[in-house]
Each structure stands twice: as C-alpha cells, then as structure tokens.
Design a protein around this motif. Structure first.
Motif, PDB file in Angstrom:
ATOM      1  N   ALA A  23     -25.372   8.425   4.178  1.00 38.69           N
ATOM      2  CA  ALA A  23     -24.803   8.516   2.832  1.00 38.69           C
ATOM      3  C   ALA A  23     -25.642   7.737   1.824  1.00 38.69           C
ATOM      4  O   ALA A  23     -25.914   8.221   0.707  1.00 38.69           O
ATOM      5  N   ASP A  24     -26.059   6.526   2.187  1.00 36.71           N
ATOM      6  CA  ASP A  24     -26.858   5.713   1.274  1.00 36.71           C
ATOM      7  C   ASP A  24     -28.202   6.365   0.965  1.00 36.71           C
ATOM      8  O   ASP A  24     -28.666   6.354  -0.180  1.00 36.71           O
ATOM      9  N   LEU A  25     -28.845   6.929   2.003  1.00 37.69           N
ATOM     10  CA  LEU A  25     -30.141   7.575   1.778  1.00 37.69           C
ATOM     11  C   LEU A  25     -29.970   8.799   0.885  1.00 37.69           C
ATOM     12  O   LEU A  25     -30.795   9.043   0.001  1.00 37.69           O
ATOM     13  N   ALA A  26     -28.908   9.566   1.103  1.00 35.61           N
ATOM     14  CA  ALA A  26     -28.656  10.743   0.266  1.00 35.61           C
ATOM     15  C   ALA A  26     -28.451  10.336  -1.184  1.00 35.61           C
ATOM     16  O   ALA A  26     -28.980  10.981  -2.111  1.00 35.61           O
ATOM     17  N   ASP A  27     -27.702   9.264  -1.418  1.00 34.90           N
ATOM     18  CA  ASP A  27     -27.493   8.786  -2.789  1.00 34.90           C
ATOM     19  C   ASP A  27     -28.796   8.296  -3.408  1.00 34.90           C
ATOM     20  O   ASP A  27     -29.095   8.573  -4.578  1.00 34.90           O
ATOM     21  N   GLY A  28     -29.580   7.550  -2.626  1.00 35.13           N
ATOM     22  CA  GLY A  28     -30.804   6.969  -3.164  1.00 35.13           C
ATOM     23  C   GLY A  28     -31.870   7.993  -3.488  1.00 35.13           C
ATOM     24  O   GLY A  28     -32.564   7.881  -4.500  1.00 35.13           O
ATOM     25  N   LEU A  29     -32.010   9.008  -2.630  1.00 36.13           N
ATOM     26  CA  LEU A  29     -33.085   9.973  -2.812  1.00 36.13           C
ATOM     27  C   LEU A  29     -32.622  11.261  -3.480  1.00 36.13           C
ATOM     28  O   LEU A  29     -33.448  12.054  -3.924  1.00 36.13           O
ATOM     29  N   GLY A  30     -31.310  11.469  -3.547  1.00 37.31           N
ATOM     30  CA  GLY A  30     -30.804  12.720  -4.101  1.00 37.31           C
ATOM     31  C   GLY A  30     -31.093  12.913  -5.575  1.00 37.31           C
ATOM     32  O   GLY A  30     -31.236  14.033  -6.049  1.00 37.31           O
ATOM     33  N   GLY A  31     -31.177  11.831  -6.308  1.00 35.42           N
ATOM     34  CA  GLY A  31     -31.399  11.940  -7.745  1.00 35.42           C
ATOM     35  C   GLY A  31     -32.851  11.914  -8.171  1.00 35.42           C
ATOM     36  O   GLY A  31     -33.142  11.816  -9.367  1.00 35.42           O
ATOM     37  N   ARG A  41     -21.031   1.203  -3.251  1.00 34.03           N
ATOM     38  CA  ARG A  41     -20.294   2.374  -3.706  1.00 34.03           C
ATOM     39  C   ARG A  41     -20.998   3.652  -3.261  1.00 34.03           C
ATOM     40  O   ARG A  41     -22.219   3.689  -3.144  1.00 34.03           O
ATOM     41  N   ILE A  42     -20.226   4.711  -3.006  1.00 31.99           N
ATOM     42  CA  ILE A  42     -20.794   5.975  -2.570  1.00 31.99           C
ATOM     43  C   ILE A  42     -20.775   6.961  -3.718  1.00 31.99           C
ATOM     44  O   ILE A  42     -19.817   7.013  -4.503  1.00 31.99           O
ATOM     45  N   GLY A  43     -21.846   7.732  -3.847  1.00 30.61           N
ATOM     46  CA  GLY A  43     -21.950   8.714  -4.918  1.00 30.61           C
ATOM     47  C   GLY A  43     -21.731  10.128  -4.422  1.00 30.61           C
ATOM     48  O   GLY A  43     -21.368  10.359  -3.266  1.00 30.61           O
ATOM     49  N   ALA A  44     -21.994  11.092  -5.303  1.00 28.08           N
ATOM     50  CA  ALA A  44     -21.757  12.497  -4.981  1.00 28.08           C
ATOM     51  C   ALA A  44     -22.659  12.967  -3.839  1.00 28.08           C
ATOM     52  O   ALA A  44     -22.206  13.665  -2.920  1.00 28.08           O
ATOM     53  N   TYR A  45     -23.939  12.575  -3.880  1.00 24.91           N
ATOM     54  CA  TYR A  45     -24.857  13.011  -2.827  1.00 24.91           C
ATOM     55  C   TYR A  45     -24.447  12.446  -1.467  1.00 24.91           C
ATOM     56  O   TYR A  45     -24.487  13.140  -0.447  1.00 24.91           O
ATOM     57  N   GLY A  46     -24.070  11.173  -1.451  1.00 28.25           N
ATOM     58  CA  GLY A  46     -23.644  10.557  -0.202  1.00 28.25           C
ATOM     59  C   GLY A  46     -22.370  11.189   0.338  1.00 28.25           C
ATOM     60  O   GLY A  46     -22.245  11.413   1.548  1.00 28.25           O
ATOM     61  N   THR A  47     -21.425  11.475  -0.538  1.00 28.72           N
ATOM     62  CA  THR A  47     -20.179  12.107  -0.122  1.00 28.72           C
ATOM     63  C   THR A  47     -20.444  13.475   0.484  1.00 28.72           C
ATOM     64  O   THR A  47     -19.902  13.826   1.545  1.00 28.72           O
ATOM     65  N   LEU A  48     -21.275  14.262  -0.191  1.00 28.49           N
ATOM     66  CA  LEU A  48     -21.603  15.592   0.328  1.00 28.49           C
ATOM     67  C   LEU A  48     -22.299  15.506   1.679  1.00 28.49           C
ATOM     68  O   LEU A  48     -22.007  16.285   2.592  1.00 28.49           O
ATOM     69  N   ALA A  49     -23.223  14.560   1.823  1.00 25.45           N
ATOM     70  CA  ALA A  49     -23.938  14.401   3.088  1.00 25.45           C
ATOM     71  C   ALA A  49     -22.978  14.065   4.222  1.00 25.45           C
ATOM     72  O   ALA A  49     -23.074  14.622   5.330  1.00 25.45           O
ATOM     73  N   LEU A  50     -22.023  13.167   3.972  1.00 32.49           N
ATOM     74  CA  LEU A  50     -21.045  12.794   4.991  1.00 32.49           C
ATOM     75  C   LEU A  50     -20.140  13.962   5.363  1.00 32.49           C
ATOM     76  O   LEU A  50     -19.910  14.238   6.547  1.00 32.49           O
ATOM     77  N   VAL A  51     -19.604  14.634   4.348  1.00 31.59           N
ATOM     78  CA  VAL A  51     -18.684  15.745   4.608  1.00 31.59           C
ATOM     79  C   VAL A  51     -19.378  16.842   5.404  1.00 31.59           C
ATOM     80  O   VAL A  51     -18.841  17.348   6.402  1.00 31.59           O
ATOM     81  N   LEU A  52     -20.576  17.214   4.969  1.00 30.74           N
ATOM     82  CA  LEU A  52     -21.283  18.298   5.643  1.00 30.74           C
ATOM     83  C   LEU A  52     -21.697  17.914   7.062  1.00 30.74           C
ATOM     84  O   LEU A  52     -21.593  18.718   7.997  1.00 30.74           O
TER      85      LEU A  52
END
Length: 256
Positions: A84-92, A107-118
């Motif tokens: 989740a953290d890597l998705a948030d950091g690199l997603g933007g 805190r978790i962002g949209a990219y991290g949430t999507l990565a976890l859910v998927l």
C-alpha cells in the motif's frame, strides 16, 4: 538455521514466543536464507484452515477468506502495508524525495487502498479456485508461495542499494549477494518439493517463471523511481511474487 528462523519469525510475524530470539544488534540480512522457512511457519495455520474449512463443509470461498485473514493477522499485515505504501508513493509519479515522504506517512491514500483491495481480492479468488479443485493441493500451494516469495524478497533486498539510508531495511543490516541468492534458492527448492507432492514438479515451472518476471519488474521499478530498495518496496515485492506464483499454479490447474 533454527536460530535464524526464529529471528526471521520475530521480525516478519507477530508470533510472540519467538520475539525474544530477535536482537537489534544482530544483522538480519544474515538470516535471509531462513526467510522461506519463516514463511512456511507463518502460512502453516492458514494452510490448515483451508483444509479444515472444506472438511467442515464450508465453501472454498469462506475457507480462502479465513486463511487469508489469518495469515494477514499473523504477519501483522507487514507486507500488505509495504504494498500500500509503495502504491501511494509511486502512484502519483512523484520524485524520489516526495515519494519516500509519502511512503513514510501512516495514512493510506487512494492508490494504496486500491492496491490492497485488488491484491486481497485476487488472493482470495485464487485460493478459493485452487481449494475448489483440491483443498489439500491449495494448502500446499499456499505454503509454497509463502516460502518462495519470502525467499525472493531476500534476493531483492540484497540486489539493490538502500534508497532510504536510516530506514528500517537499512538499519537491520542488508544481506550480501550470496545470502540473497541462497534465500531465493531455498525458497524455490521448497516450492519445487511441495509442487511435486501436489501438481508435479513440471507444473511449478510456470509459477516460478511468473514470480521471477514479476519480481524483476518490481526491481526495475524500485531502481528507476527510488534508486534502490526500501522496506516498503521489499514488502510489495513479496506480495507481488506471492500473487503471481498463486496465479501460475491456478493457470496450470486450468481453473482461472
């Protein structure tokens, strides 16, 4: 190896009885060859749950959810948090400095949430499909993926310099290239042994290839965007390798 496995378990899981075996003065990198064994121990209760759920008449989907939840609880979602953290950091598409700052934010962002859910949805779906085919085979495949992916994580850690000096992965002591290769080799050997008990050693070729390719892409991404590895990057690598190994076995079983 027993002491190394206990230290690896103390670091990678929430198993309290082994916590006293870990010392911050010990270079954890020297213990990465034991990471696959720690993965086996951590995933064993989930493998038992997967088989027991079928024996109790529960659906494969329920068994997969219970097994996934238990494994996540035992590891404290350590690797999921990294994903989740890597998705948030690199997603933007941020630069290195900003990306590292985002990854350290609790805190978790949209990219991290999507990565976890998927990732959780895919894991549950794959395990449920494998368990519907054979709960016993699914349990052994779960163990194989847990061991091989943590062995791969040891190699990934050794193959790149630290992108975050003073970060967790840097503080505990990076493995050298030989230790990283042994970690990956032991994980792959465990996968092959468990595969030969279930679907056969030749059926392990696709999961191994997919896992190697996926991990190679994670390594390229970390190198290009961060200039090296971080603890979050290693956790993400483990998750992605684990999922692609499960996917490979599912494709081989013809159940996707």
């Amino acid at each position: 190896m027993i002491a190394s496995t206990l230290r690896a378990l103390a670091f990678l899981t929430r198993l309290k009885p082994v916590a006293s075996a870990f010392s911050g003065h010990h270079r954890l990198g020297a213990d990465v060859p034991a990471f696959p064994l720690a993965g086996l121990v951590a995933a064993a209760p989930s493998a038992l749950v997967l088989v027991a759920a079928t024996g109790l008449g529960l659906s494969p989907l329920v068994g997969a959810v219970l097994a996934t939840g238990l494994l996540t609880a035992l590891t404290g979602a350590l690797h999921e948090d990294g994903l989740a953290d890597l998705a948030d950091g690199l997603g933007g598409h941020h630069g290195k400095t900003r990306a590292l700052a985002i990854m350290k934010d609790s805190r978790i962002g949209a990219y991290g949430t999507l990565a976890l859910v998927l990732s959780l949805a895919l894991r549950i779906a794959l395990l449920a499909g494998l368990a519907e085919h054979s709960a016993f085979d699914a349990a052994l495949i779960l163990l194989a993926a847990a061991a091989a992916s943590r062995g791969a994580m040891g190699w990934l850690w050794s193959s790149l310099p630290s992108a975050d000096p003073g970060g967790l992965a840097d503080r505990v002591g990076q493995p050298d290239s030989g230790e990283g290769r042994r970690s990956a080799a032991i994980g792959a050997a465990i996968l092959l042994v468990l595969a030969s008990v279930t679907v056969g050693p030749f059926a392990a070729a696709l999961p191994l290839v997919l896992g190697i390719l996926a991990l190679g892409q994670v390594r390229k991404l970390l190198q290009a965007r961060l200039g090296g590895q971080t603890g979050d990057g290693l956790g993400a690598g483990q998750q992605i390798a684990d999922l692609t190994i499960l996917l490979g076995f599912a494709i081989g079983a013809g159940i996707t």
